[in-house]
Design a protein around this motif. Structure first.
Motif, PDB file in Angstrom:
ATOM      1  N   SER A 183      43.577  36.080  41.262  1.00  0.00           N
ATOM      2  CA  SER A 183      44.385  34.903  41.611  1.00  0.00           C
ATOM      3  C   SER A 183      43.703  33.631  41.128  1.00  0.00           C
ATOM      4  CB  SER A 183      44.595  34.831  43.127  1.00  0.00           C
ATOM      5  OG  SER A 183      45.316  35.948  43.597  1.00  0.00           O
ATOM      6  N   LEU A 184      42.379  33.573  41.229  1.00  0.00           N
ATOM      7  CA  LEU A 184      41.634  32.385  40.819  1.00  0.00           C
ATOM      8  C   LEU A 184      41.737  32.157  39.314  1.00  0.00           C
ATOM      9  CD1 LEU A 184      39.689  30.063  41.403  1.00  0.00           C
ATOM     10  CD2 LEU A 184      37.788  31.688  41.209  1.00  0.00           C
ATOM     11  N   THR A 185      41.415  33.185  38.522  1.00  0.00           N
ATOM     12  CA  THR A 185      41.457  32.986  37.069  1.00  0.00           C
ATOM     13  C   THR A 185      42.886  32.885  36.545  1.00  0.00           C
ATOM     14  OG1 THR A 185      41.119  35.389  36.878  1.00  0.00           O
ATOM     15  CG2 THR A 185      39.223  33.961  36.445  1.00  0.00           C
ATOM     16  N   LEU A 186      43.836  33.520  37.228  1.00  0.00           N
ATOM     17  CA  LEU A 186      45.242  33.366  36.843  1.00  0.00           C
ATOM     18  C   LEU A 186      45.655  31.903  36.956  1.00  0.00           C
ATOM     19  CD1 LEU A 186      48.142  34.332  36.217  1.00  0.00           C
ATOM     20  CD2 LEU A 186      48.377  34.902  38.644  1.00  0.00           C
ATOM     21  N   ALA A 187      45.305  31.271  38.085  1.00  0.00           N
ATOM     22  CA  ALA A 187      45.667  29.866  38.294  1.00  0.00           C
ATOM     23  C   ALA A 187      44.945  28.950  37.312  1.00  0.00           C
ATOM     24  CB  ALA A 187      45.360  29.452  39.734  1.00  0.00           C
ATOM     25  N   LEU A 188      43.649  29.181  37.116  1.00  0.00           N
ATOM     26  CA  LEU A 188      42.861  28.316  36.240  1.00  0.00           C
ATOM     27  C   LEU A 188      43.298  28.441  34.779  1.00  0.00           C
ATOM     28  CD1 LEU A 188      39.267  28.781  37.729  1.00  0.00           C
ATOM     29  CD2 LEU A 188      40.798  26.824  38.015  1.00  0.00           C
ATOM     30  N   ALA A 189      43.548  29.672  34.331  1.00  0.00           N
ATOM     31  CA  ALA A 189      43.923  29.884  32.930  1.00  0.00           C
ATOM     32  C   ALA A 189      45.352  29.440  32.661  1.00  0.00           C
ATOM     33  CB  ALA A 189      43.741  31.354  32.555  1.00  0.00           C
ATOM     34  N   ILE A 194      40.817  26.462  32.237  1.00  0.00           N
ATOM     35  CA  ILE A 194      39.885  27.269  31.457  1.00  0.00           C
ATOM     36  C   ILE A 194      40.662  27.961  30.342  1.00  0.00           C
ATOM     37  CG2 ILE A 194      38.291  27.654  33.380  1.00  0.00           C
ATOM     38  CD1 ILE A 194      39.440  30.480  33.633  1.00  0.00           C
ATOM     39  N   ARG A 195      39.993  28.184  29.236  1.00  0.00           N
ATOM     40  CA  ARG A 195      40.597  28.883  28.098  1.00  0.00           C
ATOM     41  C   ARG A 195      39.656  29.991  27.660  1.00  0.00           C
ATOM     42  NH1 ARG A 195      45.069  26.401  26.324  1.00  0.00           N
ATOM     43  NH2 ARG A 195      45.380  24.211  26.874  1.00  0.00           N
ATOM     44  N   GLY A 243      43.941  38.427  31.922  1.00  0.00           N
ATOM     45  CA  GLY A 243      45.018  39.220  31.324  1.00  0.00           C
ATOM     46  C   GLY A 243      46.368  38.860  31.910  1.00  0.00           C
ATOM     47  N   PHE A 244      46.445  38.681  33.243  1.00  0.00           N
ATOM     48  CA  PHE A 244      47.702  38.275  33.858  1.00  0.00           C
ATOM     49  C   PHE A 244      48.154  36.915  33.326  1.00  0.00           C
ATOM     50  CE2 PHE A 244      46.163  40.822  37.728  1.00  0.00           C
ATOM     51  CZ  PHE A 244      46.883  41.944  37.358  1.00  0.00           C
ATOM     52  N   ALA A 245      47.178  36.016  33.099  1.00  0.00           N
ATOM     53  CA  ALA A 245      47.515  34.659  32.658  1.00  0.00           C
ATOM     54  C   ALA A 245      48.120  34.638  31.269  1.00  0.00           C
ATOM     55  CB  ALA A 245      46.267  33.771  32.695  1.00  0.00           C
ATOM     56  N   ASN A 249      50.429  31.518  30.129  1.00  0.00           N
ATOM     57  CA  ASN A 249      49.723  30.360  29.570  1.00  0.00           C
ATOM     58  C   ASN A 249      50.332  29.786  28.300  1.00  0.00           C
ATOM     59  OD1 ASN A 249      49.014  32.274  27.710  1.00  0.00           O
ATOM     60  ND2 ASN A 249      46.831  32.278  28.171  1.00  0.00           N
ATOM     61  N   THR A 250      51.447  30.325  27.806  1.00  0.00           N
ATOM     62  CA  THR A 250      52.109  29.736  26.634  1.00  0.00           C
ATOM     63  C   THR A 250      53.399  29.007  27.008  1.00  0.00           C
ATOM     64  OG1 THR A 250      53.329  31.793  26.249  1.00  0.00           O
ATOM     65  CG2 THR A 250      51.220  31.553  25.124  1.00  0.00           C
TER      66      THR A 250
END
Length: 319
Positions: A183-189, A194-195, A243-245, A249-250
């Protein structure tokens, strides 16, 4: 005989999984609608699939589109139309999406951006829809469920995690920790804070599967400590969130649109995750006298697919 059975079942699983080796096939298209003035509209469609697979928008009868203009971008192509309408349009549809999805965004001068997720069952974008956020929440939740259940790399990790811990409090702690991580990296990415290169993220996810196979192969004779149960799934969750992001992210979402989309997609992921855990526990209950055999099949299948995915995705770095 049991040894041959394990290898045979594992081989059948690998053949079935080979057709879904990419793990993520639900990256949406972007349908951008920009109000130039009262009766003129600019429509742009961004797609990562081939031109032949990309659907053409169905414009209102009161609007006359210009000839389409196509431009290429990195890993995608744009098709642009200029619309001249006799009256303000109420809706635009994108029929023929099939298994793909599209995020529709409407921009009008002086108004907040209005977004909606389109799919084969709901291909129509309403310009002045009331309660649009609720429809977006529901559709993105459905997208999250489908993405998890169709993404075999994430699914195999959840299966391995459930077979590793099997029961009660350790399993609940591990699933919670994994959820917090992705959930954290999904939101950030997805929000662009973050990229991370997509291919490297996919390789890292495959590596996490290999690590899970090794952990599962060690058996469950010795119950792992709380630190292991919390830290290991958390670290792997951070990788899987990248991966979820990739699905989100596009889209160029921001503000309330991003919040609603993230919330719905994450809710869908958690529902899909719970369905997976429940299914594995049900199978384990039905095969409680053959748990070791089931675990051996999982080790062979998860480990082999992890190595295959790492090799396949590493090749993309050389292209």
């Amino acid at each position: 005989m049991s040894h041959l059975l394990r290898h045979g079942v594992a081989a059948l699983i690998l053949v079935a999984l080979a057709n879904t080796a990419l793990g993520h096939g639900l990256v949406p298209m972007l349908l951008k609608l920009e109000q130039v003035d009262y009766l003129h509209l600019r429509v742009s469609l961004k797609s990562g699939v081939t031109v032949e697979q990309t659907p053409t928008p169905l414009f209102p009868e009161t609007c006359t589109p210009s000839a389409p203009q196509r431009t290429m971008a990195k890993e995608a192509h744009w098709t642009i139309w200029q619309l001249r309408c006799d009256e303000p349009p109420h809706s635009i549809s994108l029929p023929g999406l099939g298994e793909h999805q599209a995020v529709a965004q409407y921009h009008a001068p002086g108004e907040p951006t209005h977004s909606s997720l389109l799919d084969a069952h709901s291909p129509v974008f309403q310009f002045k829809a009331s309660g649009a956020w609720l429809g977006t929440l529901i559709r993105t939740a459905q997208s999250g469920i489908i993405h998890l259940l169709a993404g075999w790399d994430h699914l195999l990790f959840i299966i391995g995690l459930t077979l590793w811990l099997r029961r009660g409090k350790p399993l609940v702690l591990a699933i919670t920790s994994f959820t917090l991580g992705h959930s954290l990296t999904l939101a950030l990415a997805a929000s662009g804070i973050i990229r991370f290169p997509v291919t490297l993220a996919e390789i890292a996810i495959a590596a996490s599967l290999l690590a899970m196979a090794f952990q599962l192969n060690r058996g469950t004779l010795k119950q792992p400590g709380r630190a292991t149960v919390l830290v290991l799934p958390l670290g792997f969750g951070l990788l899987h969130g990248l991966g979820f992001a990739n699905v989100l992210n596009t889209q160029g979402l921001s503000g309330n649109d991003l919040i609603v989309t993230l919330l719905g997609f994450n809710l869908g992921l958690e529902l899909g995750q719970l369905l997976c855990v429940a299914a594995v526990l049900l199978v384990m209950f039905g095969m409680k006298h053959h748990i070791q055999r089931l675990q051996s099949i999982a080790v062979y299948s998860i480990g082999s697919m992890a190595v295959f995915w790492m090799w396949e995705r590493a090749l993309l770095l050389a292209v």
